[in-house]
Design an enzyme around this catalytic site. Structure first.
Site, PDB file in Angstrom:
ATOM      1  N   GLY A 264      42.107  30.934  44.212  1.00 46.38           N
ATOM      2  CA  GLY A 264      43.017  30.444  43.195  1.00 46.38           C
ATOM      3  C   GLY A 264      44.351  31.155  43.212  1.00 46.38           C
ATOM      4  O   GLY A 264      44.578  32.079  43.982  1.00 46.38           O
ATOM      5  N   SER A 265      45.212  30.715  42.307  1.00 51.06           N
ATOM      6  CA  SER A 265      46.588  31.208  42.321  1.00 51.06           C
ATOM      7  C   SER A 265      46.733  32.481  41.508  1.00 51.06           C
ATOM      8  O   SER A 265      47.827  33.013  41.405  1.00 51.06           O
ATOM      9  CB  SER A 265      47.515  30.132  41.742  1.00 51.06           C
ATOM     10  OG  SER A 265      47.218  29.954  40.373  1.00 51.06           O
ATOM     11  N   CYS A 266      45.637  32.968  40.920  1.00 44.90           N
ATOM     12  CA  CYS A 266      45.822  34.060  39.970  1.00 44.90           C
ATOM     13  C   CYS A 266      45.130  35.361  40.319  1.00 44.90           C
ATOM     14  O   CYS A 266      45.795  36.374  40.509  1.00 44.90           O
ATOM     15  CB  CYS A 266      45.398  33.582  38.589  1.00 44.90           C
ATOM     16  SG  CYS A 266      46.429  32.196  38.105  1.00 44.90           S
ATOM     17  N   PHE A 267      43.792  35.381  40.386  1.00 44.89           N
ATOM     18  CA  PHE A 267      43.105  36.667  40.616  1.00 44.89           C
ATOM     19  C   PHE A 267      43.635  37.383  41.863  1.00 44.89           C
ATOM     20  O   PHE A 267      44.008  38.553  41.779  1.00 44.89           O
ATOM     21  CB  PHE A 267      41.591  36.469  40.721  1.00 44.89           C
ATOM     22  CG  PHE A 267      40.897  36.186  39.413  1.00 44.89           C
ATOM     23  CD1 PHE A 267      41.532  36.426  38.194  1.00 44.89           C
ATOM     24  CD2 PHE A 267      39.601  35.687  39.381  1.00 44.89           C
ATOM     25  CE1 PHE A 267      40.894  36.168  36.992  1.00 44.89           C
ATOM     26  CE2 PHE A 267      38.956  35.428  38.184  1.00 44.89           C
ATOM     27  CZ  PHE A 267      39.607  35.661  36.994  1.00 44.89           C
ATOM     28  N   ASP A 270      47.301  38.480  41.250  1.00 47.82           N
ATOM     29  CA  ASP A 270      47.525  39.437  40.160  1.00 47.82           C
ATOM     30  C   ASP A 270      46.889  40.794  40.456  1.00 47.82           C
ATOM     31  O   ASP A 270      47.494  41.834  40.164  1.00 47.82           O
ATOM     32  CB  ASP A 270      46.997  38.868  38.827  1.00 47.82           C
ATOM     33  CG  ASP A 270      47.828  37.674  38.371  1.00 47.82           C
ATOM     34  OD1 ASP A 270      48.947  37.493  38.894  1.00 47.82           O
ATOM     35  OD2 ASP A 270      47.361  36.910  37.491  1.00 47.82           O
TER      36      ASP A 270
END
Ligand code: NAD
Ligand code: UGA
Length: 438
Positions: A264-267, A270
């Protein structure tokens, strides 16, 4: 309230549509004209359950519209959210380019305004960014003073893709990082009817809460994946273990689903940005580095399995069920399907893939190197083995369909098959992450 949202991607569009549905008057801004036109025509630019319906309802009732003009949006609003992307740079540190541009543009537009307005950062940004990057640019380009002429907040977003509308409307908590009380009060007013706790902090604490949340959840996933790998060696089903530990209130049942890692684009972005930022400050975050390393290794679990089954993979027809990084999403960013398929292509496998929603996005990555199927049946037909990559519900009970395969070998990377024991009874060779595999 009058709201503007700068950056109409995943977070911006969902925020805009939900705030409109709650009765606010919303303008969404994006630099990509095609996105703006699509929104005004009632087409959701991303796949998310119910998003298009709620968008259309609110377009009809004239509570939402989109534009490319930041001036128009700043003029319109009491509160202006910034929800542009904060991708990784090549060295994995955060790229604040979009945040900087947006802050300059909002600053310029603020110059012409006499009313008090609050600028709220919703993008995920490294602690200190709102104070050290956003506010100085807003002040420089507007010639005005934060806390006096305009307000500033940092309001992180916790929605999950695939459940974005539900998560936005039913948050566990709302965090309001505030430059000063007056700024925080304006955001508090906007969210006052939500029934969850509202925690008010300073700006950098709110920024850190967002990173710490994502880092913790990513750690929980890498933890259960590590336990899964040990379970497999000992003939134990990790799902039973997860259930057993999850009943301890201090641990909790969520985010203990073992699989082939988080995408995904987050974990990934980030956790990497937090690592880079800690390193820059002279602290080596060893635990977080290990979380990321374990995750990279875990993504290739199905490839290790299949290599044990076949001594030579060349020309083997491999069915890939699911391409998106998670079910209910068409998002391919950092999906485990990418390293899995690339690795199988290197072994000269013939790849047949099916995903209910992500095929168009997958085509941008794999082009004509793989075959795209329109159904589970087409994908499994005559396959030498099947790898389940994404936890789409429709893969849960497809026992009969495995009869279409040449060899009934199922490698379940998401533990989505409802009853692995039933597979055994049907002579299907089943291998699952953290399952009692042979
Ligand atoms: P995205 O890439 O889908 O959307 C960002 C949008 O901003 C794009 O449409 C882009 O064209 C637009 N944009 C860039 N510069 C602009 C400018 N100057 N003016 C107007 N528009 C501009 O990103 P996203 O997934 O919505 O994420 C946005 C932020 O929210 C990121 O910081 C992300 O980490 C965070 N976040 C994302 C999620 C999620 O599930 N996707 C959840 C929580 C937080
Ligand atoms: C995640 C967080 O859950 C959101 O709270 C956050 O707002 C968002 O990141 C963000 O900051 O952008 P998202 O990436 O959309 O949301 O999806 P998740 O449901 O968290 O799944 C992430 C990945 O972890 C997926 O690949 C999923 O398959 C995997 N996962 C999740 C597991 O392997 N096991 C689990 O138990 C849960």
């Amino acid at each position: 309230m009058k709201i503007s949202i700068i950056g109409t991607g995943y977070v911006g569009l969902v925020t805009g549509v939900c705030l409109a549905d709650l009765g606010n008057d919303v303008i969404c801004v994006d630099i990509i004209k095609e996105k703006v036109d699509a929104i005004n025509e009632g087409k959701a630019i991303i796949y998310e359950e119910n998003l298009e319906e709620i968008l259309n309802k609110n377009l009809k009732e004239k509570r939402i519209r989109a534009t490319t003009s930041i001036n128009e949006a700043v003029n319109h609003a009491d509160v202006i959210f910034i929800s542009v992307g904060t991708p990784s740079r090549e060295n994995k540190a955060i790229d604040l380019g979009y945040i900087e541009n947006t802050s300059c543009e909002i600053g310029k537009a603020l110059k012409e305004q006499n009313d008090y307005k609050v600028i709220a950062v919703k993008s995920t940004v490294i602690p200190g960014t709102t104070e050290n990057v956003v506010i100085p640019l807003l002040e420089e380009f507007s010639g005005k003073k934060a806390g006096k002429d305009f307000g500033v907040c940092m309001v992180p977003e916790f929605l999950r893709e695939g459940r974005a509308i539900y998560d936005f409307m039913n948050p566990d908590r709302i965090i309001i990082g505030e430059y000063d009380k007056k700024s925080g009060n304006a955001i508090n007013e906007l969210f006052k009817n939500f029934s969850c706790p509202i925690l008010r902090t300073n700006l950098r604490t709110a920024e850190m809460i967002k990173y710490a949340s994502n880092a913790f959840l990513a750690t929980k996933i890498s933890f259960i994946n590590e336990i899964a790998n040990i379970c497999e060696l000992k003939g134990i089903d990790v799902n039973e273990v997860a259930k057993g530990i999850g009943l301890d209130k201090r641990i909790g049942p969520h985010f203990l689903h073992a699989g082939i890692g988080f995408g995904g684009s987050c974990f990934p972005k980030d956790v990497s940005a937090l690592i880079a930022s800690a390193d820059e400050n002279g602290y080596e975050p060893k635990l977080l580095k290990e979380v990321m390393e374990l995750n990279e290794r875990q993504k290739l679990w199905p490839v290790r399995k299949i290599k044990k089954i076949f001594s030579d993979l060349s020309n083997k027809k491999i069915a890939i069920l699911g391409l998106a990084f998670k079910g209910n999403s068409d998002d391919m960013r950092e999906s485990p399907s990418i390293p899995i398929i690339n690795s199988l292509l290197k072994e000269k496998c013939k790849i047949y893939a099916y995903d209910p929603k992500a095929t168009e996005n997958a085509k941008k990555i794999f082009g004509n190197k793989i075959n795209y199927c329109e159904s589970v049946d087409e994908c499994l037909n005559d396959a030498d083995a099947c790898i389940i990559v994404t936890d789409w519900n429709e893969f849960r009970e497809i026992y009969d369909k495995f009869n279409l395969m040449k060899n009934k070998i199922v490698i379940d990377g998401r533990r989505i098959i409802a009853d692995p024991e039933k597979c055994k009874k049907l002579n299907i060779k089943y291998y699952g992450v953290g399952y009692k595999n042979e």
